[in-house]
Design a protein around this motif. Structure first.
Motif, PDB file in Angstrom:
ATOM      1  N   PHE A 216      -0.514  -7.445   6.943  1.00 18.36           N
ATOM      2  CA  PHE A 216       0.298  -7.571   5.733  1.00 18.36           C
ATOM      3  C   PHE A 216      -0.321  -6.775   4.586  1.00 18.36           C
ATOM      4  N   GLY A 217      -1.017  -5.684   4.932  1.00 17.48           N
ATOM      5  CA  GLY A 217      -1.719  -4.908   3.917  1.00 17.48           C
ATOM      6  C   GLY A 217      -0.806  -4.256   2.893  1.00 17.48           C
ATOM      7  N   LEU A 218       0.454  -4.000   3.235  1.00 12.60           N
ATOM      8  CA  LEU A 218       1.404  -3.401   2.283  1.00 12.60           C
ATOM      9  C   LEU A 218       2.408  -4.423   1.756  1.00 12.60           C
ATOM     10  N   ALA A 219       2.192  -5.699   2.085  1.00 12.14           N
ATOM     11  CA  ALA A 219       3.164  -6.731   1.689  1.00 12.14           C
ATOM     12  C   ALA A 219       3.193  -6.893   0.179  1.00 12.14           C
ATOM     13  N   VAL A 220       4.389  -7.233  -0.332  1.00 14.33           N
ATOM     14  CA  VAL A 220       4.564  -7.506  -1.760  1.00 14.33           C
ATOM     15  C   VAL A 220       5.419  -8.765  -1.911  1.00 14.33           C
ATOM     16  N   PRO A 221       5.246  -9.494  -3.006  1.00 13.49           N
ATOM     17  CA  PRO A 221       6.102 -10.660  -3.247  1.00 13.49           C
ATOM     18  C   PRO A 221       7.557 -10.230  -3.425  1.00 13.49           C
ATOM     19  N   LEU A 222       8.455 -10.958  -2.799  1.00 12.55           N
ATOM     20  CA  LEU A 222       9.883 -10.614  -2.905  1.00 12.55           C
ATOM     21  C   LEU A 222      10.392 -10.677  -4.329  1.00 12.55           C
ATOM     22  N   ASP A 223       9.897 -11.628  -5.103  1.00 10.19           N
ATOM     23  CA  ASP A 223      10.412 -11.790  -6.465  1.00 10.19           C
ATOM     24  C   ASP A 223       9.827 -10.764  -7.427  1.00 10.19           C
ATOM     25  N   ARG A 224       8.968  -9.871  -6.919  1.00  9.11           N
ATOM     26  CA  ARG A 224       8.384  -8.869  -7.799  1.00  9.11           C
ATOM     27  C   ARG A 224       8.588  -7.451  -7.276  1.00  9.11           C
ATOM     28  N   THR A 225       9.519  -7.284  -6.336  1.00 13.70           N
ATOM     29  CA  THR A 225       9.730  -5.940  -5.790  1.00 13.70           C
ATOM     30  C   THR A 225      10.213  -4.971  -6.857  1.00 13.70           C
ATOM     31  N   ALA A 226      10.977  -5.479  -7.848  1.00 17.51           N
ATOM     32  CA  ALA A 226      11.467  -4.599  -8.911  1.00 17.51           C
ATOM     33  C   ALA A 226      10.329  -4.143  -9.815  1.00 17.51           C
ATOM     34  N   GLU A 227       9.236  -4.953  -9.875  1.00 17.47           N
ATOM     35  CA  GLU A 227       8.107  -4.607 -10.726  1.00 17.47           C
ATOM     36  C   GLU A 227       7.101  -3.729 -10.008  1.00 17.47           C
ATOM     37  N   THR A 228       7.175  -3.668  -8.672  1.00 16.81           N
ATOM     38  CA  THR A 228       6.218  -2.879  -7.896  1.00 16.81           C
ATOM     39  C   THR A 228       6.426  -1.395  -8.177  1.00 16.81           C
ATOM     40  N   ASP A 229       5.310  -0.645  -8.282  1.00 15.45           N
ATOM     41  CA  ASP A 229       5.474   0.789  -8.523  1.00 15.45           C
ATOM     42  C   ASP A 229       6.284   1.388  -7.380  1.00 15.45           C
ATOM     43  N   ARG A 230       7.051   2.409  -7.736  1.00 12.43           N
ATOM     44  CA  ARG A 230       8.021   2.964  -6.805  1.00 12.43           C
ATOM     45  C   ARG A 230       7.394   4.081  -5.965  1.00 12.43           C
ATOM     46  N   ARG A 231       6.190   3.831  -5.438  1.00 12.42           N
ATOM     47  CA  ARG A 231       5.574   4.775  -4.516  1.00 12.42           C
ATOM     48  C   ARG A 231       6.043   4.474  -3.088  1.00 12.42           C
ATOM     49  N   VAL A 232       6.002   5.523  -2.272  1.00 16.05           N
ATOM     50  CA  VAL A 232       6.422   5.365  -0.883  1.00 16.05           C
ATOM     51  C   VAL A 232       5.369   4.565  -0.129  1.00 16.05           C
ATOM     52  N   ALA A 233       5.807   3.560   0.617  1.00 15.24           N
ATOM     53  CA  ALA A 233       4.886   2.743   1.408  1.00 15.24           C
ATOM     54  C   ALA A 233       5.484   2.517   2.775  1.00 15.24           C
ATOM     55  N   GLY A 234       4.645   2.595   3.794  1.00 13.37           N
ATOM     56  CA  GLY A 234       5.115   2.365   5.150  1.00 13.37           C
ATOM     57  C   GLY A 234       4.675   3.481   6.085  1.00 13.37           C
ATOM     58  N   THR A 235       5.198   3.448   7.281  1.00 15.36           N
ATOM     59  CA  THR A 235       4.899   4.466   8.288  1.00 15.36           C
ATOM     60  C   THR A 235       6.169   5.283   8.519  1.00 15.36           C
ATOM     61  N   PRO A 236       6.147   6.599   8.269  1.00 16.47           N
ATOM     62  CA  PRO A 236       7.377   7.403   8.237  1.00 16.47           C
ATOM     63  C   PRO A 236       8.336   7.191   9.401  1.00 16.47           C
ATOM     64  N   ALA A 237       7.852   7.191  10.630  1.00 15.74           N
ATOM     65  CA  ALA A 237       8.756   7.127  11.789  1.00 15.74           C
ATOM     66  C   ALA A 237       9.533   5.820  11.860  1.00 15.74           C
ATOM     67  N   TYR A 238       9.079   4.789  11.134  1.00 17.25           N
ATOM     68  CA  TYR A 238       9.718   3.476  11.192  1.00 17.25           C
ATOM     69  C   TYR A 238      10.352   3.094   9.852  1.00 17.25           C
ATOM     70  N   MET A 239      10.416   4.019   8.919  1.00 15.58           N
ATOM     71  CA  MET A 239      10.881   3.714   7.569  1.00 15.58           C
ATOM     72  C   MET A 239      12.395   3.616   7.485  1.00 15.58           C
ATOM     73  N   ALA A 240      12.866   2.712   6.624  1.00  9.64           N
ATOM     74  CA  ALA A 240      14.262   2.703   6.214  1.00  9.64           C
ATOM     75  C   ALA A 240      14.456   3.803   5.176  1.00  9.64           C
ATOM     76  N   PRO A 241      15.659   4.377   5.073  1.00  8.24           N
ATOM     77  CA  PRO A 241      15.859   5.483   4.122  1.00  8.24           C
ATOM     78  C   PRO A 241      15.469   5.143   2.699  1.00  8.24           C
TER      79      PRO A 241
END
Length: 532
Positions: A216-241
């Motif tokens: 859960f190293g990239l996990a974020v609280p659901l109620d704060r996703t709008a406050e999270t910086d808008r950097r790309v996070a995840g693994t490209p081959a499995y990413m949602a658009p």
């Protein structure tokens, strides 16, 4: 493509520690006093590092602690002996032996020196500790104090899903595994946590082959996703658009669950390509090849479930991970899943059921029901007048009375809804007005062409009007409601029948136009209020 890359310019503590340890490793250690004097505002944090006994056995290069040498005393971390490096995301995971208890555990160690990294690492541990689910990794201990940050977890000897290739040959078993993963992800969502990096490598397997969601190293609280910086996070081959834009919602993890299922079924990730640029383009633009087209063992229903998870538009995916689990359960029980692909009859049925813009005209319902009675009476009257040889004036009165009534009905609707008229709504209104006007023009033209034969002219006008109605109703099927397609076909057939029995044209027209008004009125009445 991971937001956790370290930049010394962004973390002065990490840069200072890197400077100190690099000098030590090069054989030219810095004077502690001189080193602290360079960073007076960071003295407390740097002294904490110097007091960290466990850190003495680790080495740093450019802000990142080098991995310990497992052949030396560096392998001992607190009460744990590190045995083997396993992997990791934000930190490095080791298989370890707990020295004060006879058991093996997994130890995740933070090998970064920055205070921001420490905070994120502890947030990961605390988030995982809140989750109690049989298919989510269990936290045993979280380190305290100023030592090397680490936490321990249950050890799962079965490796990860990324190491298992047999699921492509056993798609039903893959469905069972992903059903459990979806349940675990939904549990995390219910407890306010978004994973953001779901992939086979982040799902462990216990000694019985049961899946366990981890990392859960990239996990974020659901109620704060709008406050999270808008950097790309995840693994490209499995990413949602949307992840490429730094946007994260429950739908992002729904896509991740689908990505896991896709790889288990096909042996490759959804966005597959030889280079990162190709992969990112496919994430943005290309829908994955349906699994059943790549693997003939896969049931089309299971493929449909997978593809619904991987829809490019978040709104086209399952609303929750629990919905994925429910549909996979239906598949397991040999029930038709909600994502079952539609055949030709199914697609036709859905097309006819679609209401489209009909809800915008719900207020017309009572008027159309009344209009049905009017057009039936007046057109039957035209037939009676022609049979009786009545004055042509009365025939025209009977013909145009329903037209005038419809114009009034449409004008009233246009006026009442003038403040919320959109282009599509105005388009439909224009079609209705144009249809009525064209039918009147055809009737007049047919009558003029017939000369002294009134009956022949009126009958020809009815046939022409039926053809115009066929065209208008088909157009309205694409804009107003799918059922209009059937009415368009009915009008086309009626025009042919009228050509065979022209004397009965007024009666045939009366019956069908009344039925159209009545059916459309009832359809509008049946629409829910929120569609208005």
């Amino acid at each position: 493509m991971n937001t956790d890359t370290f930049d010394p310019a962004e973390d002065r503590v990490g840069a200072a520690v890197a400077e100190y340890l690099e000098a030590r490793d090069s054989g030219h250690p810095l004077s502690v006093a001189d080193w602290l004097a360079r960073y007076p505002d960071l003295a407390a944090e740097l002294r904490e590092f110097l007091d960290d006994g466990a850190a003495a056995g680790l080495r740093v290069f450019r802000g990142r602690v080098r991995e310990p040498d497992l052949t030396t005393d560096e392998r001992v971390l607190g009460e744990y002996e590190l045995l083997e490096r396993i992997g990791g995301n934000m930190g490095t995971v080791y298989r370890a032996r707990q020295l004060n208890l006879p058991r093996e555990v997994a130890v995740k160690v933070l090998l970064r020196a920055g205070t921001g990294d420490r905070a994120r690492f502890r947030t990961e541990a605390e988030a995982m500790a809140r989750l109690r689910h049989p298919n989510i990794v269990r936290i045993l201990e979280v380190s305290r104090g100023g030592g090397t940050p680490f936490f321990t977890m249950d050890w799962y000897p079965g490796g990860t899903l990324a190491d298992r290739a047999e699921f492509a040959r056993q798609p039903r078993r893959a469905a069972v595994v992903v059903e459990k993963i979806a349940g675990a992800v939904h549990h995390a969502h219910r407890h306010g946590l978004l994973h953001r990096d779901l992939k086979p490598a982040n799902v462990l397997l216990d000694d019985k082959g049961e899946p366990v969601v981890a990392d859960f190293g990239l996990a974020v609280p659901l109620d704060r996703t709008a406050e999270t910086d808008r950097r790309v996070a995840g693994t490209p081959a499995y990413m949602a658009p949307e992840q490429l834009n730094g946007e994260f919602t429950v739908a992002t993890d729904v896509f991740g669950v689908g990505a896991i299922l896709y790889e288990l079924l096909t042996g490759r990730p959804p966005a597959y390509g030889p280079t990162l640029a190709v992969v990112l383009d496919r994430v943005r633009l290309a829908a994955p090849v349906p699994p059943d087209q790549l693997n003939p063992r896969i049931d089309p229903d299971l493929s449909a479930i997978c593809m619904k998870c991987l829809a490019k538009e978040p709104g086209d995916r399952y609303a929750t991970a629990a919905d994925i689990a429910a549909d996979l359960e239906r598949f397991r029980l040999a029930l038709p899943p909600l994502a079952r692909p539609l055949g030709p009859l199914g697609r036709a049925s859905r097309l006819l059921r679609e209401a489209r813009a009909a809800g915008d005209f719900r207020a017309l319902a009572p008027g159309l029901v009344g209009q049905a009675a009017l057009v039936l009476g007046t057109n039957v009257g035209v037939f009676a007048l022609l049979c009786a040889g009545a004055s042509e004036v009365w025939v025209w009165v009977a013909l145009f009375t329903p037209n005038v009534s419809l114009f009034v009905l449409l004008a009233r609707e246009r006026w009442c809804a003038r403040e919320r008229y959109n282009p599509a709504r105005f388009h439909l209104w224009s079609i209705w007005v144009g249809q009525t006007t064209a039918c009147a023009a055809v009737m007049i033209g047919s009558r003029l062409a017939a000369g002294a034969d009134l009956s022949r002219g009126i009958e020809a006008g009815y046939i022409g009007g039926a053809g115009l109605n066929a065209l208008a109703f088909v157009v309205m099927g694409s804009l107003f409601a799918g059922r209009q397609y059937l009415l368009g076909l009915a009008w086309a057939g009626t025009a042919v029948v009228m050509g065979v029995f022209p004397y009965a044209a007024p009666l045939i027209y009366a019956g069908l136009i009344a039925a159209c008004c009545l059916l459309t009125g009832f359809q509008l009445s049946a629409l829910r209020e929120d569609r208005a």
